[in-house]
Design a protein around this motif. Structure first.
Motif, PDB file in Angstrom:
ATOM      1  N   ASP A  99      57.677  15.849  55.762  1.00 45.27           N
ATOM      2  CA  ASP A  99      58.104  17.138  55.220  1.00 45.27           C
ATOM      3  C   ASP A  99      59.009  17.787  56.254  1.00 45.27           C
ATOM      4  O   ASP A  99      58.580  18.109  57.371  1.00 45.27           O
ATOM      5  CB  ASP A  99      56.890  18.019  54.934  1.00 45.27           C
ATOM      6  CG  ASP A  99      57.255  19.257  54.112  1.00 45.27           C
ATOM      7  OD1 ASP A  99      58.444  19.417  53.783  1.00 45.27           O
ATOM      8  OD2 ASP A  99      56.348  20.056  53.798  1.00 45.27           O
ATOM      9  N   LEU A 110      61.084  20.901  57.407  1.00 47.73           N
ATOM     10  CA  LEU A 110      61.300  22.343  57.250  1.00 47.73           C
ATOM     11  C   LEU A 110      62.710  22.627  57.766  1.00 47.73           C
ATOM     12  O   LEU A 110      62.917  23.003  58.916  1.00 47.73           O
ATOM     13  CB  LEU A 110      60.233  23.123  58.021  1.00 47.73           C
ATOM     14  CG  LEU A 110      58.775  22.709  57.747  1.00 47.73           C
ATOM     15  CD1 LEU A 110      57.820  23.637  58.485  1.00 47.73           C
ATOM     16  CD2 LEU A 110      58.471  22.690  56.268  1.00 47.73           C
ATOM     17  N   GLU A 119      58.810  27.824  54.012  1.00 42.29           N
ATOM     18  CA  GLU A 119      58.650  26.893  55.123  1.00 42.29           C
ATOM     19  C   GLU A 119      57.535  27.330  56.070  1.00 42.29           C
ATOM     20  O   GLU A 119      56.845  26.486  56.660  1.00 42.29           O
ATOM     21  CB  GLU A 119      59.989  26.731  55.838  1.00 42.29           C
ATOM     22  CG  GLU A 119      61.049  26.172  54.893  1.00 42.29           C
ATOM     23  CD  GLU A 119      62.353  25.770  55.553  1.00 42.29           C
ATOM     24  OE1 GLU A 119      62.399  25.681  56.805  1.00 42.29           O
ATOM     25  OE2 GLU A 119      63.330  25.535  54.816  1.00 42.29           O
ATOM     26  N   LYS A 129      54.238  26.201  54.438  1.00 43.16           N
ATOM     27  CA  LYS A 129      54.065  24.754  54.619  1.00 43.16           C
ATOM     28  C   LYS A 129      53.706  24.425  56.072  1.00 43.16           C
ATOM     29  O   LYS A 129      52.891  23.537  56.330  1.00 43.16           O
ATOM     30  CB  LYS A 129      55.330  24.015  54.198  1.00 43.16           C
ATOM     31  CG  LYS A 129      55.594  24.087  52.700  1.00 43.16           C
ATOM     32  CD  LYS A 129      56.489  22.945  52.226  1.00 43.16           C
ATOM     33  CE  LYS A 129      57.888  23.035  52.786  1.00 43.16           C
ATOM     34  NZ  LYS A 129      58.710  21.890  52.314  1.00 43.16           N
TER      35      LYS A 129
END
Length: 324
Positions: free
Chosen positions: A4, A6, A93, A96
């Protein structure tokens, strides 16, 4: 996803160890200006005894110029720019990041500038709920061509705790009220000095009166999406994962509205106003609060921590001289 990224933080799960970097975070303070959030983290570090005087705190997001992020102990300080789109990207972000770091029991506080309505300059506004420009407590967004409406309530208990801090300090007027979130700084907030202004002062004042009568006490441009996204991310009033509160300090201005200012947590280092009559948050209180955190309590003692935040630089210098 295997990784993932960001993007706007220049961080990624494949390149950074999120639990190691951020796993101990309990408080996230977000605000518009990168320089303000850097000054904030330096002040917090000094007040909580977690940093040395003059220490430089690196920007964790140095790989991008979109946002700035600083950390000391359990406190994360992040800039979000101006307006709903900018803070929305940051919050996606940030949420997350906290998820990948396996953080829990997080309190998020937005410490931003706002224009006050019907308040004396220097008053602090703690947000009950964010409302739109028609005074409705909702955030409206178009997703895949469809209009979606989301709740904008904030954490009521956290607002009460901050209000209690102000009562115990007793040095500035504080109110709990609604915050109006607009899409624009000029026409959206009824200003007369923008490039385009197709209304007069009488119409402006009538609109601000209607806002005040509906419970609005300040105006800014981020609170609605802030509240909506915190709610959608699992906020529960009785056991919050993300608890949000917004606030603003009205510093100076003309009649209605008063001009921009900072929230409760920024009072101590806001150059526009100093509070140095009372010494609040003694060293024993600071150490007790930090000890509570180290022993695994879910939240720092907000009352004590906020009392510490509201010491002025002059008061702290005077106290150090007395000890010497």
């Amino acid at each position: 996803m295997k990784e993932d990224i960001l993007y706007h933080f220049a961080l990624g799960t494949g390149t950074h160890d999120f639990p190691a970097l951020f796993g101990d975070v309990k408080f996230v303070c977000v605000g518009g200006s990168p320089s303000r959030m850097k000054a904030f983290i330096a002040y917090i570090a000094e007040e909580l005894g977690l940093g040395s005087p003059g220490c430089d705190y690196p920007n964790i997001c140095a790989g991008t110029d979109r946002y700035a992020m600083y950390k000391v102990g359990p406190v994360l300080s992040v800039s979000h720019g101006m307006g709903i789109p900018s803070i929305s990207i940051m919050l996606h972000e940030l949420i997350k990041l906290l998820y990948h770091a396996k953080c829990s029991n997080i309190t998020i506080v937005r410490i931003g500038t706002s224009g006050g309505i019907g308040l004396e300059p220097g008053s602090v506004v703690i947000t009950r709920q964010s409302v739109d420009a028609t005074f409705k407590p909702q955030f409206e967004q178009v997703i895949l061509g469809k209009t979606v409406i989301r709740s904008t309530n904030l954490d009521e208990q956290l607002a009460k705790e901050l209000m209690q801090c102000s009562k115990e300090i007793g040095q500035f007027n504080t109110v709990i009220g609604n915050t109006m979130c607009t899409l624009d700084f000029y026409e959206g907030q009824g200003r007369l000095d923008g490039a385009i202004c197709l209304y007069n002062e009488e119409e402006k004042l009538q609109y601000l009166k209607e806002a005040y009568d509906s419970g609005v006490r300040n105006i800014e441009m981020e609170s609605s999406v802030f509240a909506a996204m915190c709610n959608l991310s699992g906020v529960k009033v009785e056991d919050p994962v993300l608890a949000g509160v917004c606030g603003g300090l009205t510093l100076a201005g003309h009649q209605v509205p008063t001009k921009a200012g900072l929230s409760l947590l920024l009072l101590s280092w806001a150059g526009e106003r100093k509070y140095n009559e009372r010494l609040v948050g003694q060293d024993e209180d600071r150490e007790r609060s930090l000890t509570n955190y180290r022993h695994g309590q879910n939240r720092l003692d907000l009352k004590k921590i906020n009392l510490i935040f509201c010491q002025s630089n002059q008061s702290r210098v005077m106290r150090n001289k007395t000890k010497s």
